[in-house]
Scaffold this active site. Structure first.
Site, PDB file in Angstrom:
ATOM      1  N   ILE A 209       0.816  -1.229   0.000  1.00  0.00           N
ATOM      2  CA  ILE A 209       0.000   0.000   0.000  1.00  0.00           C
ATOM      3  C   ILE A 209       0.841   1.267   0.000  1.00  0.00           C
ATOM      4  O   ILE A 209       0.318   2.357   0.218  1.00  0.00           O
ATOM      5  CB  ILE A 209      -0.932   0.020   1.230  1.00  0.00           C
ATOM      6  N   LYS A 210       2.142   1.137  -0.289  1.00  0.00           N
ATOM      7  CA  LYS A 210       2.993   2.322  -0.241  1.00  0.00           C
ATOM      8  C   LYS A 210       2.818   3.172  -1.513  1.00  0.00           C
ATOM      9  O   LYS A 210       2.032   2.831  -2.390  1.00  0.00           O
ATOM     10  CB  LYS A 210       4.447   1.895  -0.045  1.00  0.00           C
TER      11      LYS A 210
END
Ligand code: PLP
Length: 404
Positions: A201-202
């Site tokens: 999810i970066k």
């Protein structure tokens, strides 16, 4: 029936209709056709593990971060550990880290055998407080790790000056801040070494992955050797026509190399990063506008020196004005079909750290004050304006019902 987005409509947790029909997760990656094609091409190339794509990703991440050298690895955690190991941090040394972080920042210090010294943060940014760092330095201190919480750079001016003055290594945990700037300079060029995360999810993702960047060529050469079992340079080439079967192990290294499959995904993500970053900023601006002046909320403060990467968007609840605590507030958000989370549970509060290292809440007044109040809203590039407005509506509706 009333509009479920109307603040006075009944709460979903109390039998009303939720603000949206489907659940809005707090985070999701954006993976499209370009990523699929890049991974497929690499699969078909016959070279699936570390090779040209991983090298290319390291080079391009370094370039984006304003650093001459980059090494793509299989996590930010691995990059942090490698940096400390390449500097020779070990038993007898101390490393200072902020309590407001994901636990890997502290765990890697323990993996080297050094002592982890955990300090409090600036309550406005949740980034390490340079005055607390100064107070924690001893003759054994070897390095400081600063985290760019939520994508906002730490106070790199103060940290750089302090570490230079005291002869300490300065390591950036930039897991949240790929693409961010400080005084116009890219994150990647501000510390002695910088570690990015490409976790699912970066800001960009390789599924799992990370990158170590630095201007120090000798340090990077050591880190590269340590990243693959301590095998002498270019170990990955031993299966290609350019390589040889012969290698030497020069140190007891680790297994932190990134696969080319993952790197191919990362390269495709990198091509889309400007669009991703713009979208994150647009959603943050939408939240800022909606929540400005809401007495029960504090929106994230942005330092004028920071070019914020907007990895996370946090809100802080003024609990004195509410009839519920943060846990209940988040349950009510979930019932409205809006996902949230808490970043972070401070390191000093985790049982291992609390019990074995004996930290006391009194040592962390800022983190202790912020922790019961803060939560993270959904923010990611594939969110539509309507998604953001649903999240805003959920907050507004709940506040309507729980304000004192
Ligand atoms: C501040 C911080 N540091 C380090 C990490 C570790 O990153 P990775 O999962 O790539 O090892 C994370 C991951 O969420 C993080 O949020």
């Amino acid at each position: 029936m009333s509009d479920p987005r109307d603040p006075s409509a009944p709460l979903a947790a109390e039998g009303g209709a939720p603000v949206r029909d489907t659940f809005l997760p707090v985070a999701l990656p954006s993976v499209g056709e370009a990523e699929k094609a890049a991974v497929l091409e690499t699969l078909e190339s016959g070279w699936v593990t570390t090779g040209p794509k991983a090298i290319e990703l390291g080079r391009r991440i370094a370039e984006a971060g304003g650093a001459p050298h980059g090494l793509a690895v299989n996590s930010c955690t691995g990059a942090l550990h490698l940096a400390l190991a390449a500097w020779g941090v070990g038993p007898g040394d101390e490393v200072i880290v902020p309590t407001w972080t994901f636990v890997s920042t502290a765990n890697v210090v323990l993996h080297t055998g050094a002592k982890v010294v955990i300090v409090d943060v600036d309550p406005r940014t949740k980034n390490i407080d340079p005055s607390r760092v100064e107070a924690a330095i001893t003759a054994r201190t070897k390095a400081v790790i600063a985290v760019d919480f939520a994508g906002q750079p730490a106070d790199w001016d103060a940290l750089r000056a302090l570490c230079d003055r005291r002869g300490l290594k300065l390591l950036a945990d930039a897991a949240h801040s790929f693409g961010a700037t400080w005084n116009g300079k890219p994150v990647g060029s501000l510390a002695d070494a910088t570690c990015f995360s490409f976790y699912a999810i970066k800001n960009i993702t390789t599924g799992e992955g990370g990158c170590l960047v630095s201007a120090d060529a000798d340090f990077m050469a050591k880190a590269q050797v340590l990243s693959l079992h301590g095998i002498s340079k270019d170990a990955w080439k031993r299966y290609s026509s350019a390589g040889s079967w012969y290698y030497e192990v020069t140190a007891p290294g680790f297994k932190y190399n990134l696969t080319d499959l993952a790197a191919a995904l990362g390269l495709a993500q990198l091509d889309r990063h400007t669009d991703f970053a713009d979208r994150r900023r647009a959603i943050a601006a939408r939240f800022d506008a909606a929540f400005a002046g809401v007495a029960e909320l504090t929106t994230p403060w942005v330092d004028p020196r920071a070019g914020h990467a907007r990895h996370l968007y946090t809100l802080e609840l003024d609990l004195d004005r509410l009839s519920v605590d943060r846990a209940r507030f988040l349950e009510l958000m979930k019932a409205e079909n809006v996902g949230t989370t808490v970043n972070f549970i401070p390191v000093h509060k985790h049982p291992y750290y609390r019990d074995t290292l004996g930290f006391s809440p009194a040592d962390f007044p800022a983190a202790e004050r912020v922790y019961p109040r803060i939560f993270t809203m959904p923010i990611y590039p594939r969110m539509t304006d309507r998604d953001a407005d649903d999240a805003i509506a959920a907050v507004g509706k709940i506040l309507h019902h729980v304000r004192r």
